[in-house]
Each structure stands twice: as C-alpha cells, then as structure tokens.
Design an enzyme around this catalytic site. Structure first.
Site, mmCIF file in Angstrom:
data_model
loop_
_atom_site.group_PDB
_atom_site.id
_atom_site.type_symbol
_atom_site.label_atom_id
_atom_site.label_comp_id
_atom_site.label_asym_id
_atom_site.label_seq_id
_atom_site.Cartn_x
_atom_site.Cartn_y
_atom_site.Cartn_z
ATOM 1 N N HIS A 1 0.820 -1.214 0.000
ATOM 2 C CA HIS A 1 0.000 0.000 0.000
ATOM 3 C C HIS A 1 0.850 1.258 0.000
ATOM 4 O O HIS A 1 1.928 1.292 0.594
ATOM 5 C CB HIS A 1 -1.041 -0.001 1.124
ATOM 6 N N ASP B 1 -0.154 4.305 1.104
ATOM 7 C CA ASP B 1 -0.417 5.249 2.188
ATOM 8 C C ASP B 1 0.329 4.875 3.462
ATOM 9 O O ASP B 1 0.783 3.736 3.629
ATOM 10 C CB ASP B 1 -1.921 5.337 2.474
ATOM 11 N N ASP C 1 6.445 0.523 7.070
ATOM 12 C CA ASP C 1 5.034 0.210 6.776
ATOM 13 C C ASP C 1 4.438 1.234 5.853
ATOM 14 O O ASP C 1 4.030 2.295 6.286
ATOM 15 C CB ASP C 1 4.274 0.153 8.102
ATOM 16 N N GLU D 1 -5.005 1.676 2.834
ATOM 17 C CA GLU D 1 -5.012 0.487 3.688
ATOM 18 C C GLU D 1 -5.146 0.871 5.153
ATOM 19 O O GLU D 1 -5.851 0.225 5.913
ATOM 20 C CB GLU D 1 -3.715 -0.326 3.469
ATOM 21 N N GLU D 2 -4.483 1.970 5.532
ATOM 22 C CA GLU D 2 -4.469 2.365 6.939
ATOM 23 C C GLU D 2 -5.821 2.915 7.394
ATOM 24 O O GLU D 2 -6.047 3.112 8.573
ATOM 25 C CB GLU D 2 -3.368 3.400 7.209
ATOM 26 N N ASP E 1 1.209 -10.109 0.354
ATOM 27 C CA ASP E 1 0.986 -8.717 0.753
ATOM 28 C C ASP E 1 1.792 -8.459 2.027
ATOM 29 O O ASP E 1 2.411 -9.368 2.574
ATOM 30 C CB ASP E 1 -0.525 -8.485 0.989
ATOM 31 N N HIS F 1 4.057 2.512 12.963
ATOM 32 C CA HIS F 1 2.945 3.319 13.484
ATOM 33 C C HIS F 1 3.334 4.219 14.647
ATOM 34 O O HIS F 1 2.472 4.719 15.354
ATOM 35 C CB HIS F 1 1.748 2.448 13.923
#
Ligand SMILES: *[C@@H]1O[C@H](CO)[C@@H](O)[C@H](O)[C@H]1NC(C)=O
Ligand SMILES: *[C@@H]1O[C@H](CO)[C@@H](O)[C@H](O)[C@H]1NC(C)=O
Ligand SMILES: *[C@@H]1O[C@H](CO)[C@@H](O)[C@H](O)[C@H]1NC(C)=O
Length: 607
Positions: free
Chosen positions: A184, A186, A219, A253-254, A282, A576
């Site tokens: 992803h 984002d 991430d 995705e987030e 993934d 995160h």
C-alpha cells in the site's frame, strides 16, 4: 549445506517441488554468503524477554536436536531452500549485484525518496474526487515514474479509482496463473504532538549510514518500493517472466481500504477472473530470533473484527430530581460487566499460533525445557496442551490476545449538560475475532453478557436487530419499562469474518512451500551462511491486524501476509509510532526476497 543438514536432522521429509530445485543440487550456492504486522514476533518476543520463566533452558540444544524423538520430525515440517533453475545465472548475478555498495546506494535513494513524499491517509477521508487530501498521491505516482522507468515502460499500468495502481508484467505463457504482489502507498499520519520526539523529521527519509528514517520506511513503503526495486532490477537484466506478475498497490489500507483495495479487487477479478491467481503476497510479519532460532512467520490467517455499539437511553429530565441510575451510570455498569467477562481463550490444535509454538518446540534450542515437553506432548495430550497454554498465556498476554477474540472499549460518549439528565449514553467495543470464531459468535457473547443487567435495570433490550428482553412481555409490569439498551454494529458497518486459512500442509500447500523455500534461500544467501545455527525456520503465522487482502479472498485461496522484515536487533522498525526506520541491510534483503520469490514462482509447477 545448512539446509540439507537441517532437513536431515530436524525436518520431516518434504515433498519436493517439481521445479524450481532445492539448492541441495547447487553446491555453488552453499559456499556463498548471506516485520499488523509484526505482532507475532512481538508477542512471542515478549515471551522471550519475560523474566519469569520457571524452567531453565536446555543447556545442550544440540543434544536435544540430535537425540530428538522420531515424533519430532512430523512437527513443523520444513520446505528446503529454493532457487530458480532455468534462470539460475540471472539469479546468481543479481545476488552478487545486491552485495555491492553501488546497489546499496541505489536502494537507499529508492526508499529514502519514497519516504519523502508524504502519503498519509485519515479515517475521515471522503470519497476520491470530493476530498482534496487524496491529491498528494499524484506526487507519489510521479516519484514512482521517475524512480522506476523500466517498470513504467514495460509493464502495463491501470489506475483504479484514480490512485490505485495495478501493474501487469505479461508472462510468455498465458496459461499460468499470475503471481500477485501487493502493498500500500499510504502511511499512518504523524501525531502532531510527537513530531519533536523524532530523531530525524518523519518525512526526511534521512539516511544515517545504517537506517533510513521516516514514516513509511517500514510500513509499507519498504514493501512497495521493495517490489518495484526487484522488478526494475530484473528488467535491467533482460529477464522475461514465463508467468504473469501482477502488482497491486492500494492507497488507503491504513483507513480500511474502502477506496483503494476494495476497488482494486474488483478490477483484479475482472482482469484475470475469480480464483485466477496462483498466490498473493501482501505486507505482513517478518522474521526474527525467538528462543535462539530465527523464525519467519508468513501470515496464513487474519483475524476478523467487529465494532459493537452499546447504547443506553432513558427518560431525560432535570438533574435536581434524578433517578438512582442515569444512562451514564447504567452504561458504566454494563462496561464493567463487559470487561469482567472476556472471551475464553484456548489454543486450538489446528490454529496458526499453535503451529508457531510447535515450530519453536521442534526447532528453537533455547525454549524452556518444560514448555517444550508440554508443547510436544500436546499433540495427543489435552493435559499437556492446557499446561503449555497456561505458561504461554501467563508469560505473554500479547500472545493470548493473538490467539483469542479480544475486546477493547475504545470510544464513549454521553450527556450534554450538567443540570440535564443524559437521555443517551453509548460506547463502542472493538473486537478482534479469533480465527476459530466468527462475527455471529462474538455478537452472541456480548448479547448474553449484558442480558441480566438489562433485566436488572428494566431496559428493553434489542441486540443486532433482535428483541432480547421486551417489557411488553411483562404484562402488568410493563409500566416499569425504564428505557432501552441497544447493541448494534457501530458506524453502520458490518463485521469482518476471520479470513479463510491459507493451506500450509498437504497437497494444496505448494504455494506455502514455494514461499518458505524462497524465504530460506533469501535469508541464507543474504548472510552467506552455512551451518544449521543460521538456518531460518518457517512457520505458519497469523495476522492480528487486517491488510488489504481482506478484499482479495475471491482471487485465490493462497494469500500470505509476509514482508521479510527483521523484527529483532538494536532498533525495531517502530511501525505506526515515533522513529519508524528501516535498515538498509534489511531493505536490500527485502529486494532479494521479492526477486527470489518472483523467479521461484515463475518456474514452479503451479498451474
Ligand atoms: C499483455 O497481454 C495482454 C493479453 O494478451 C495484452 O492485451 C496486452 O497488450 C499485453 N501487454 C503488454 C504490455 O504487452
Ligand atoms: C425506547 O424505545 C422505544 C421504541 O423505539 C421508544 O418508543 C422509547 O421512547 C424509547 N425509550 C427511551 C427512554 O428512549
Ligand atoms: C425494575 O422492575 C422491578 C419490578 O419488575 C422493580 O422492582 C425494580 O425496582 C426496577 N428496577 C429499576 C432499576 O428500576
């Protein structure tokens, strides 16, 4: 070489894959040298770091291995290392390229510059076309186009819902199902109050000689840029795939994947059809050392989820003449009841977390002896299973959370003014549903837990559209009906069932074995290792959070959440949170992983 020895001593005889071949026949390799997401390793890492082990580790792990019982060979069977055969020369020369400082410098630029393009997604984003905050993804697309010219020249790009990207790299044999690699674009936003705490600004992409710093470095730009770098580098060699390779990059995705992966899924199905992909890889967990053994845990399952809204409504009025319990007081008691009645958690024999601890028991030298004995015996002894479970859950609450259905009361609201009785109060409980359970079972649990309190407070109780306690049934006492208790799926959104488990054993597990063999080959080649101390063990794992693959179930039963991210070391990737960073050594290893995977799957006999 290492894998051969390990396979001989520890592992079950593996069904060899028709092609590609195990490196056992390529002695040239044996002498060359050598991270929703990271929670399994994290959960088990807690286990390792916890100081309260009652057992002492085995002092002579090798004795354990060599003297191991026959039964051990059936636990956690391992696939051998795999390298491509037809294109071995390309694979070997790329392997050498990846070892060079020149390539490392190139890889630093690729990832660092990608991190410098902020691509945050927010929970509150409106649809594409109405919310201008999506437009920053144009800059990211422009960056990709500049950084990966060959991918853009030779693959066919389809944009879905403006920002979703699908690249198709045609294989020469259209009869073979494509490999789908997903990631992803984002990243999660940076909390404004934490910006000063970053060692290097979050979108600086700063490289300090070891780490590339910044939001998304791990991430999941390491995944997206890792895939793009592998394909670009393969194209530079003139490599042509036999099997089509499809790249799919979502952009929210987030925040749930509603505008990204959900629309990509429809297009991916339209392009090749339902169940038409050989396998999907993934983002997901990585590898790290646990109990003295490197363990990689591709996610073969993903937990479900549901947000349950608990709402109490009672008559309002002036607070100078209050009832004994207001809506807020009642809600408080309901929430206390919820927390006092967590879901029962048991380690089920066919669940991925059980397989993970079995793999550790069979392969990790430093697992405490008593725990190991119980895990090994747990295959046939319920008593041993409960004993092992007890030790694991007590020492690692995170591991327990991974296994079971969890509950977290995350939002609460009620009342508007200090002299007005609250007519309404509500809270939302976030559940992550065990792979052994379901949305329906979770909702039944909540409904039952609150039933007696609904009666105690004389509330008319409706749960998920069904009447549970109705005061009309009370005949003469109906007048005592005091208010309403309503449970519902919050935000008008239904729950997500746990993902179907990807096959990881038996005849249907060839994709799992291909992935395992590619992980091992990557790990060992990256370190030029020999000797079984360095060999990595691959175990089925579970994804505690969700990924874009929740929309991809129709495309193939063979879905893996795995990013080859290192989860131990002096600096964790800090996904995160503040100081997210990716070591360049790990990033090059990620590129090596995608290269090896693409080439191995290309030559495999998967139909
Ligand atoms: C890939 O193959 C499809 C189907 O044969 C074809 O329509 C498409 O033009 C090809 N794309 C490229 C870039 O060769
Ligand atoms: C409870 O629900 C019923 C039916 O929707 C409604 O008529 C009543 O006003 C509600 N009671 C309170 C206190 O909100
Ligand atoms: C609920 O109703 C019962 C009678 O069924 C009554 O005795 C009790 O006081 C009521 N409780 C509340 C909290 O209103």
């Amino acid at each position: 070489m290492a894998a051969k020895e390990t396979a001989g001593i520890l592992n079950a005889p593996t069904k060899s894959l028709p092609a590609p071949v195990s490196t056992q026949s390529h002695s040239s390799c044996s002498t060359t040298r050598a991270i929703g997401l990271f929670a399994i390793a994290g959960a088990l890492g807690l286990l390792v770091n916890h100081a309260c082990w009652h057992d002492t580790p085995l002092t002579h792990p090798r004795n354990f291995h060599h003297g191991g019982t026959e039964a051990l060979t059936n636990i956690c069977p391992q696939a051998p290392e795999l390298i491509p055969q037809r294109n071995f020369d390309i694979w070997e020369s790329l392997g050498a390229t990846y070892d060079t400082d020149a390539f490392k410098a190139k890889a630093v630029n690729w990832l660092s510059e990608a991190v410098q393009v902020p691509t945050e997604s927010y929970d509150s984003l409106g649809p594409v076309g109405t919310d201008p905050r999506w437009e920053k993804f144009y800059a990211f697309h422009a960056y990709l186009q500049k950084a990966f010219p060959l991918v853009h020249a030779e693959l066919e790009l389809t944009k879905v819902n403006t920002y979703g990207l699908i690249f198709v790299w045609n294989g020469s044999n259209e009869g073979l199902k494509p490999l789908l690699l997903a990631a992803h674009q984002d990243v999660v936003p940076v909390e404004p109050t934490t910006i000063d705490r970053w060692t290097h600004p979050p979108f600086s992409g700063h490289f300090d000689g070891t780490y590339i710093w910044g939001r998304g470095s791990c991430d999941d730009k390491s995944g997206l840029i890792g895939i793009m770098s592998a394909v670009e580098t393969l194209l530079e060699t003139g490599y042509k795939p036999t099997r089509t390779v499809v790249l799919a990059f979502g952009f929210d995705e987030e925040s749930g994947g509603i505008y990204g992966a959900q629309t990509l899924a429809a297009e991916l199905e339209r392009m090749f059809g339902r169940n038409a992909y050989a396998m999907i890889v993934d983002e997901g967990s990585g590898y790290g050392e646990i109990f003295g053994r490197n363990l990689a845990m591709p996610g073969v399952a993903e937990k479900g989820s549901v947000n349950v809204r608990i709402e109490v409504s009672t008559p309002g009025g002036h607070s100078s003449l209050p009832p004994t319990h207001t809506s807020i007081g009642i809600l408080a008691e309901l929430l206390v009841r919820i927390e006092a009645n967590p879901f029962r958690v048991h380690l089920a024999r066919n669940s991925p977390p059980y397989r993970t601890v079995q793999c550790l028991a069979a392969h990790a030298p430093n697992m405490p002896d008593g725990l190991r004995r119980n895990i090994l015996a747990s295959g046939y002894s319920d008593k041993a299973l409960r004993a092992a479970e007890d030790v694991l859950f007590t020492n690692s609450p995170a591991f327990k959370s991974l296994v079971g259905t969890t509950q977290a009361i995350d939002v609460i609201q009620g009342g508007v003014k200090v002299n007005a009785l609250p007519e309404q109060a509500w809270a939302v409980v976030n559940h992550r549903i065990s792979t052994e359970s379901s949305v329906a079972e979770t909702e039944v649990h909540d409904t039952e837990v609150l039933k007696s309190l609904a009666s105690k407070f004389n509330l008319t109780y409706t749960a998920f559209g069904k009447n549970v306690v109705d005061h009309d049934d009370r005949g003469a006492y109906a007048f005592l009906a005091y208010g309403n208790l309503t449970l519902s799926e919050a935000f008008g959104k239904g729950g997500l069932e746990p993902a179907p488990t990807t096959p990881f054993e038996g005849d249907d597990a060839m994709p799992y074995r291909l992935l395992s063999g590619s992980i091992k080959m990557t790990f060992n080649r990256h370190r030029n290792v020999e000797g079984d101390d360095d060999v990595i063990v691959v175990s089925p794992g579970i994804m505690p959070g969700n990924t874009d693959t929740k929309y991809y179930w129709n495309l193939t039963p063979h879905i893996f959440r795995y990013g080859h991210i290192r989860t131990t070391g002096t600096l964790l990737p800090n996904v995160h949170t503040v100081d997210e960073a990716m070591s360049i050594d790990n990033f090059v290893e990620i590129i090596r992983f995608f290269t090896t995977l693409i080439m191995n799957v290309d030559e495999s006999a998967l139909s």
